[in-house]
Every structure is written in C-alpha cells, then in structure tokens.
Design an enzyme around this catalytic site. Structure first.
Site, PDB file in Angstrom:
ATOM      1  N   SER A  15       0.795  -1.223   0.000  1.00  0.00           N
ATOM      2  CA  SER A  15       0.000   0.000   0.000  1.00  0.00           C
ATOM      3  C   SER A  15       0.834   1.282   0.000  1.00  0.00           C
ATOM      4  O   SER A  15       0.495   2.228  -0.726  1.00  0.00           O
ATOM      5  CB  SER A  15      -0.971   0.001   1.178  1.00  0.00           C
ATOM      6  OG  SER A  15      -1.963  -0.979   0.986  1.00  0.00           O
ATOM      7  N   THR A  52      -7.564  -2.921   7.087  1.00  0.00           N
ATOM      8  CA  THR A  52      -7.502  -4.288   6.600  1.00  0.00           C
ATOM      9  C   THR A  52      -7.706  -5.267   7.753  1.00  0.00           C
ATOM     10  O   THR A  52      -8.055  -4.864   8.870  1.00  0.00           O
ATOM     11  CB  THR A  52      -6.176  -4.541   5.837  1.00  0.00           C
ATOM     12  OG1 THR A  52      -6.260  -5.793   5.168  1.00  0.00           O
ATOM     13  CG2 THR A  52      -4.971  -4.512   6.758  1.00  0.00           C
ATOM     14  N   LYS A  56     -12.134  -4.498   9.595  1.00  0.00           N
ATOM     15  CA  LYS A  56     -13.063  -3.850   8.659  1.00  0.00           C
ATOM     16  C   LYS A  56     -14.484  -3.731   9.208  1.00  0.00           C
ATOM     17  O   LYS A  56     -15.237  -2.844   8.777  1.00  0.00           O
ATOM     18  CB  LYS A  56     -13.070  -4.599   7.326  1.00  0.00           C
ATOM     19  CG  LYS A  56     -11.757  -4.481   6.566  1.00  0.00           C
ATOM     20  CD  LYS A  56     -11.815  -5.142   5.215  1.00  0.00           C
ATOM     21  CE  LYS A  56     -10.476  -5.022   4.494  1.00  0.00           C
ATOM     22  NZ  LYS A  56     -10.518  -5.555   3.124  1.00  0.00           N
ATOM     23  N   ASP A  92     -13.398  -1.709  -1.444  1.00  0.00           N
ATOM     24  CA  ASP A  92     -13.127  -3.088  -1.844  1.00  0.00           C
ATOM     25  C   ASP A  92     -14.136  -3.563  -2.884  1.00  0.00           C
ATOM     26  O   ASP A  92     -13.794  -4.299  -3.811  1.00  0.00           O
ATOM     27  CB  ASP A  92     -13.199  -4.031  -0.641  1.00  0.00           C
ATOM     28  CG  ASP A  92     -11.963  -3.984   0.233  1.00  0.00           C
ATOM     29  OD1 ASP A  92     -10.884  -3.636  -0.286  1.00  0.00           O
ATOM     30  OD2 ASP A  92     -12.067  -4.309   1.431  1.00  0.00           O
ATOM     31  N   GLY A 116     -14.663 -17.594   3.031  1.00  0.00           N
ATOM     32  CA  GLY A 116     -14.416 -16.604   4.064  1.00  0.00           C
ATOM     33  C   GLY A 116     -15.676 -15.868   4.461  1.00  0.00           C
ATOM     34  O   GLY A 116     -16.656 -15.820   3.703  1.00  0.00           O
ATOM     35  N   ALA A 120     -13.802  -8.478   4.107  1.00  0.00           N
ATOM     36  CA  ALA A 120     -13.551  -8.542   2.661  1.00  0.00           C
ATOM     37  C   ALA A 120     -14.636  -9.354   1.967  1.00  0.00           C
ATOM     38  O   ALA A 120     -15.081  -9.000   0.861  1.00  0.00           O
ATOM     39  CB  ALA A 120     -12.178  -9.144   2.395  1.00  0.00           C
ATOM     40  N   ILE A 194      -8.169 -12.931  -3.743  1.00  0.00           N
ATOM     41  CA  ILE A 194      -7.893 -11.510  -3.526  1.00  0.00           C
ATOM     42  C   ILE A 194      -6.537 -11.283  -2.852  1.00  0.00           C
ATOM     43  O   ILE A 194      -6.119 -10.128  -2.694  1.00  0.00           O
ATOM     44  CB  ILE A 194      -9.024 -10.803  -2.749  1.00  0.00           C
ATOM     45  CG1 ILE A 194      -9.089 -11.264  -1.289  1.00  0.00           C
ATOM     46  CG2 ILE A 194     -10.358 -11.003  -3.443  1.00  0.00           C
ATOM     47  CD1 ILE A 194     -10.015 -10.392  -0.438  1.00  0.00           C
ATOM     48  N   GLY A 217      -4.959 -11.012  -6.558  1.00  0.00           N
ATOM     49  CA  GLY A 217      -5.680  -9.775  -6.329  1.00  0.00           C
ATOM     50  C   GLY A 217      -4.949  -8.454  -6.495  1.00  0.00           C
ATOM     51  O   GLY A 217      -5.414  -7.440  -5.950  1.00  0.00           O
TER      52      GLY A 217
END
Length: 252
Positions: A15, A52, A56, A92, A116, A120, A194, A217
């Site tokens: 990032s 992250t 979130k 996202d 998951g 996300a 991702i 991702g």
C-alpha cells in the site's frame, strides 16, 4: 499521522508504494493489536486511513457517518476524518468489480463459492450481487448466517463455476497453504484470489494446473487504493492509472 493503513499484520503490504504513486501525501503502515486499535480509533489522529484484516467491521462503531454502500455491505476499508467526524466507505467492492472486468470473467448466472466470512467477504458478496452472480454460497470454518463448512462445500457444491477466496490463507509468509482443494470442482471455470502477495498462490496455481482461469488480487488492491485516494482528496483520477501502477509494481 496523515494517511495510512491499519491492521493486525502489515509487513507484506504494497500500500505505501501504491499511495506514493497516487498522490504526494505521506502514507504509513500502522500495525495494531486489539488494545492499540481501540486507542487509535478514539484518538482520531489521522486525516484518512485504509483498514484491513481484522478490523473492517470493528471500525464501524467509531464512525460518525457511513455512505449507503458501506452500510449495506457492513464493512469499511476507507475512513476520512473531516474535522473530527469519521466518515466510512468501502472501496473493496468497486475494486473487486474492476478485477472482474479486467479478467473478463462473467459472473452473471454462475453458481459461486465465496471462501471466508470477514469484512472482505462482505464487499465481494455485494460486488457479486451487482454482477448478478448466483446462486452464491458462503463457505466458512465457523459457519453462521447460512454459510456452509468446507466439508459441505466439497461434498454438496461441486458444480460451482466460480470460486473466490477472501481469506488470508496462502498469503505471505504462509505461502504453502491453500484454503481449498479444487480437484472435486470439475465444473469450475474461474478462480479469483484476492491475495496479492505472493503473485501466485497455491490456490491459483492449482487452478491453472487444472485448466481453470485464475487470477490473484493485485488489480483489486491497486483499484481499491485508487478509489480510496479519490475519497481522501475528494477528486477523481482516471482508472488508467491503475494499470500504470500495476505495471510498475511488477518491477519492484
């Protein structure tokens, strides 16, 4: 702090490189344990942050505002501090839609497995709904709210045509791990993971060995960062910048 990323483990993050390319502001990595997270959010000493794993959903009680999309998704990955009022967004979801468009994968009408159940996953579920995928089956180690177990997934949903991994399983440094054995899924046409580090996960490598289209991702990461930057600075840069940054990251 000006801008940055908060999460639990951030050593793998690209990032800062991406945001330095997007704008001239300083962008820091801020790893936080649970106790530190609470203090950080209460202090509000930032102009804008990305969020992250695993925060979130946890950031939501600290927000003064959420846009409609983030509220519907139930997860936030971008927060802007406007005079002490924390405003939450989710980039996202459009980031994943960009990934779908870039890969050329058509999700409409396809049975899809989403691996998951974290923040996300909520964004990916919203994006898949916009892309008219369906039916969509959520898969989780601790199934709740209609999710199925991995054992049930491999036994009852072998006809899935699209599989999306939203878990951190297989992410650096645990690159030898994989969330799912793809062998039973003979009808699968595409796998999207991702995770962006490594560039090829065990899941996508197995998919390609089975003749299944697969992608990790990086495109989603850069796209969501670009959309977050748009929120931070309240302007909009052209999406062509996403491809430019992706190409530059290949040489890092």
């Amino acid at each position: 702090m000006e801008y940055g990323l908060i999460g639990e483990k951030l050593g793998h993050s690209f990032s800062p490189l991406i945001h330095r390319r997007l704008a001239s502001y300083r962008y820091d990595l801020v790893p936080l344990n649970r106790e530190e997270f609470v203090s950080f959010m209460k202090a509000k000493e930032f102009r804008g942050i990305n969020v992250t794993i695993p925060y979130k959903k946890d950031v939501i009680p600290y927000l003064d505002e959420m846009d409609e999309a983030a509220r519907a998704i139930g997860a936030v990955n971008t927060i802007v501090n406007r005079g002490g009022r924390l405003c939450g967004y989710n980039t996202d979801c459009p980031g994943f839609l960009y990934m779908l468009r870039r890969t050329g994968i058509q999700a409409a009408g396809k049975k899809t497995l989403v691996l998951g159940s974290g923040g996300a996953a909520q964004a990916i579920l919203a994006a898949l709904s916009m892309a008219e995928a369906g039916p969509v089956i959520c898969v989780s180690r601790s199934p709740k709210s209609g999710a199925v177990t991995y054992e049930e997934c491999s036994r009852l949903h072998r006809d899935a045509r699209l599989i999306v991994n939203t878990t951190p399983v297989g992410m650096y440094p645990h690159t030898e791990e994989t969330p799912l054995n793809l062998t039973p899924f003979a009808d699968c046409e595409a796998v999207l993971d991702i995770i962006y580090n490594p560039a090829e996960t065990q899941l996508t490598a197995q998919a390609k060995s089975l003749g299944i289209q697969a992608s990790t991702g990086l495109s989603m990461l850069v796209a969501q960062a670009k959309y977050a930057c748009d929120r931070f600075l309240e302007n909009t840069q052209d999406d062509s910048l996403i491809e430019t940054i992706m190409e530059e990251l290949k040489h890092v």
